[in-house]
Design an enzyme around this catalytic site. Structure first.
Site, mmCIF file in Angstrom:
data_model
loop_
_atom_site.group_PDB
_atom_site.id
_atom_site.type_symbol
_atom_site.label_atom_id
_atom_site.label_comp_id
_atom_site.label_asym_id
_atom_site.label_seq_id
_atom_site.Cartn_x
_atom_site.Cartn_y
_atom_site.Cartn_z
ATOM 1 N N LYS A 1 -21.076 -0.078 6.628
ATOM 2 C CA LYS A 1 -21.388 -1.683 6.431
ATOM 3 C C LYS A 1 -21.693 -2.433 7.559
ATOM 4 C CE LYS A 1 -19.861 -1.561 1.457
ATOM 5 N NZ LYS A 1 -21.039 -1.444 0.951
ATOM 6 N N TRP B 1 -12.180 2.248 -2.096
ATOM 7 C CA TRP B 1 -10.772 2.781 -1.374
ATOM 8 C C TRP B 1 -10.888 4.503 -1.387
ATOM 9 C CZ3 TRP B 1 -10.454 6.999 -4.953
ATOM 10 C CH2 TRP B 1 -10.525 6.531 -6.451
ATOM 11 N N GLU C 1 -23.832 -0.256 -4.147
ATOM 12 C CA GLU C 1 -23.603 1.219 -3.981
ATOM 13 C C GLU C 1 -22.739 1.477 -5.164
ATOM 14 O OE1 GLU C 1 -22.498 4.504 -4.294
ATOM 15 O OE2 GLU C 1 -21.320 4.186 -2.766
ATOM 16 N N THR D 1 0.876 -1.204 0.064
ATOM 17 C CA THR D 1 -0.130 0.249 -0.066
ATOM 18 C C THR D 1 0.954 1.306 -0.124
ATOM 19 O OG1 THR D 1 -1.823 1.127 1.069
ATOM 20 C CG2 THR D 1 -0.267 -0.023 2.445
ATOM 21 N N ILE D 2 0.501 2.200 -0.877
ATOM 22 C CA ILE D 2 1.376 3.259 -1.324
ATOM 23 C C ILE D 2 0.628 4.760 -0.903
ATOM 24 C CG2 ILE D 2 2.700 4.608 -2.939
ATOM 25 C CD1 ILE D 2 3.342 1.631 -2.946
ATOM 26 N N GLY E 1 -27.129 1.225 -8.486
ATOM 27 C CA GLY E 1 -26.901 0.354 -7.356
ATOM 28 C C GLY E 1 -28.276 -0.491 -7.222
ATOM 29 N N SER F 1 -10.701 -2.208 0.123
ATOM 30 C CA SER F 1 -9.887 -2.032 -0.969
ATOM 31 C C SER F 1 -8.293 -2.394 -0.762
ATOM 32 C CB SER F 1 -10.061 -0.713 -1.424
ATOM 33 O OG SER F 1 -9.128 -0.559 -2.597
ATOM 34 N N CYS G 1 -18.541 9.196 -4.827
ATOM 35 C CA CYS G 1 -19.314 8.547 -6.000
ATOM 36 C C CYS G 1 -20.528 9.515 -6.440
ATOM 37 C CB CYS G 1 -19.678 7.291 -5.405
ATOM 38 S SG CYS G 1 -20.399 7.184 -3.797
ATOM 39 N N GLY H 1 -15.329 -3.361 0.526
ATOM 40 C CA GLY H 1 -15.437 -1.714 0.685
ATOM 41 C C GLY H 1 -14.505 -0.960 -0.713
ATOM 42 N N SER I 1 -17.657 -4.132 -11.857
ATOM 43 C CA SER I 1 -17.395 -4.886 -10.500
ATOM 44 C C SER I 1 -18.461 -5.584 -9.884
ATOM 45 C CB SER I 1 -16.350 -4.489 -9.476
ATOM 46 O OG SER I 1 -14.962 -4.223 -10.263
#
Length: 490
Positions: free
Chosen positions: A162, A152, A252, A26-27, A460, A178, A286, A150, A233
């Site tokens: 959730k 990101w 969602e 993870t960055i 959704g 994520s 979103c 989830g 996805s």
């Protein structure tokens, strides 16, 4: 910050090594530094997480409503006590400005958990009289073990949105964050355990979505999947969930939401709303209102007000309290946003500002994209049709109310919509015709715990937050009681 220790899975109340042997990194997107190596859950890990959750769920569901409520309230208290610590970790992992994560991400997640903790004792059935000698009563029972997957952009907030209703209803949850931003979900698992949640009731499985997520959606021990992410996805998650065991789903998904400014609107208010609907969280929301419709006669004045506000954006050190704009979440995502910007130029939209990466000291090593506004846009342009999920606003003009309603609805998405007007009759008339699940009048973006949020069309299925979401994590059992002698025809 120095590199963190290798991150493990969280199963049955503690950290444990993944059996898959695979890892990912993870960055920090602000500077490109590696934050941590993270172990990826494999199929065997999913199996043992499900077994753990099944054990824990039985204990959890057997507790009284007040006992469950007290434990979740303790978790709320811990979240608020550690707000700043968690916000710093969220900023490192997502790149979002600390001024945002410290006031929004953990705060709104804790609010939702507190809301559902308070609703637990209100989960009740009903009694239905049939005749003097017979009646029916209903029970709302937990589904069992559910999965949360989830996105990101709001890692800990989504984990709380959730898990809160799922746990409140007596379920156990296996949460897959994520792979881009996995760190704070693991901290949330620690907090739940510290608050007294039985082992196994909240397990966290970091991993690659195409593998770990698929294992969860296909697993016969999972009763429901709640997913936040992209439409493509989401369709795969839904197909896998149905094909395996007819799981219930909450989806969602994405949006390409319209913000309509009417000619009687205060243009300063409209410009403020448009800025928040496009550049908050660097555009990675979103519900963003990325299609901004303005009356043709107001276009020039509105453009100037937007440009003046873009000048107020402060990008830079994400821990500087004055910074209100961070990098994008990852370098691959930055490159994707830049491809959309290039497409906008190619298709004839005019760049009002931005249109490139941010350059200079502090920017060159990070995933930075300049706040970008396109004008002279047309409905058929790619930047107007597709979700970009970055700091890119598209300005469009219109002539009539009927026209703008038709064009606003001309999309496969239906997550959010908003209007700016001084005429409340107009506001309600138009809002009732917009095909979107979340609508705002003279504001944008707030999604409080009490408000059901979710989309129409490809945006959704189902809702998050509000009373109805708590009910969606239960199944109804109907029981008929007969007090008279049973009569058989045989």
């Amino acid at each position: 910050m120095s590199r963190m220790a290798e991150q493990q899975l969280y199963i049955h109340g503690g950290y444990t090594s993944a059996t898959s042997g695979r890892t990912f990194e993870t960055i920090n997107p602000a500077n490109g530094n590696v934050l941590a190596t993270v172990q990826a859950a494999g199929r065997e890990d999913v199996d043992r997480a499900v077994k753990s959750a099944q054990q824990g769920q039985k204990i959890w569901a057997a507790m009284t409503a007040m006992e469950r409520s007290r434990i979740l309230r303790r978790a709320v208290d811990i979240l608020r006590e550690r707000n700043d610590e968690l916000a710093k970790l969220e900023t490192l992992d997502t790149g979002k400005a600390y001024s945002e994560t410290s006031t929004v991400d953990i705060v709104t997640g804790a609010d939702v958990l507190e809301y559902y903790a308070g609703l637990i004792p209100a989960l009740e059935g009903s009694q239905i009289p049939l005749r003097e000698t017979s009646f029916v009563y209903t029970r709302r029972e937990p589904l069992g073990v559910v999965a949360g997957i989830g996105a990101w952009n709001y890692p800990i907030q989504i984990a709380l949105w959730k898990s809160a209703p799922a746990l409140a209803a007596g379920n156990a949850m296996i949460f897959k964050p994520s792979e881009v931003t996995p760190l704070t979900a693991l901290k949330l698992a620690e907090i739940y355990s510290e608050a007294g949640l039985p082992d196994g009731v909240f397990n966290v499985l970091p991993g690659v979505g195409a593998e770990t997520g698929q294992y969860l959606t296909e697993h016969p021990g999972i009763a429901k999947v709640s997913f936040t992410g992209g439409v493509a996805s989401g369709k795969k998650v839904m197909a896998n969930s149905a094909a395996s065991s007819l799981k219930e789903v909450t989806m969602e998904l994405g949006g390409k939401s319209p913000l309509i400014v009417f000619d009687d609107a205060d243009l300063d208010l409209a410009a403020d709303i448009a800025m928040m609907a496009n550049f908050f969280s660097s555009g990675q929301v979103c519900t963003n209102g990325t299609r901004v419709f303005v009356p043709a006669k107001c276009k020039a004045a509105f453009e100037q007000k937007i440009l003046a506000r873009v000048e107020r954006i402060r990008a830079g050190d994400v821990f500087d309290p004055q910074t209100n704009f961070g990098p994008l979440v990852s370098f691959p995502h930055r490159d994707n946003v830049l491809r959309y910007i290039a497409k906008g130029k190619e298709e004839g939209a005019r760049v009002l500002c931005g249109g490139d990466v941010l350059k200079g000291d502090g920017f060159d090593n990070g995933a930075w994209v300049a706040p970008t506004v396109f004008t002279d846009c047309r409905d058929e342009m790619t930047i107007v049709r597709e979700e970009i999920f970055g700091p890119v606003m598209s300005l469009l003009t219109y002539e009539s109310e009927d026209e703008v309603i038709r064009r606003a609805n001309d999309t496969d998405y239906g997550l959010a919509a908003g209007i700016v007007t001084a005429d409340l009759n107009l506001a309600h008339r138009v809002i009732h015709q917009l095909e979107a699940g979340i609508c705002w009048i003279n504001t944008w973006g707030e999604s409080p715990a009490e408000m059901p949020v979710g989309g129409y069309k490809h945006s959704g299925i189902g809702r998050e937050n509000g009373v109805m979401t708590l009910q969606s994590y239960t199944q109804v059992k109907s029981i008929q009681v007969e007090m008279a002698k049973f009569q058989s025809i045989f």
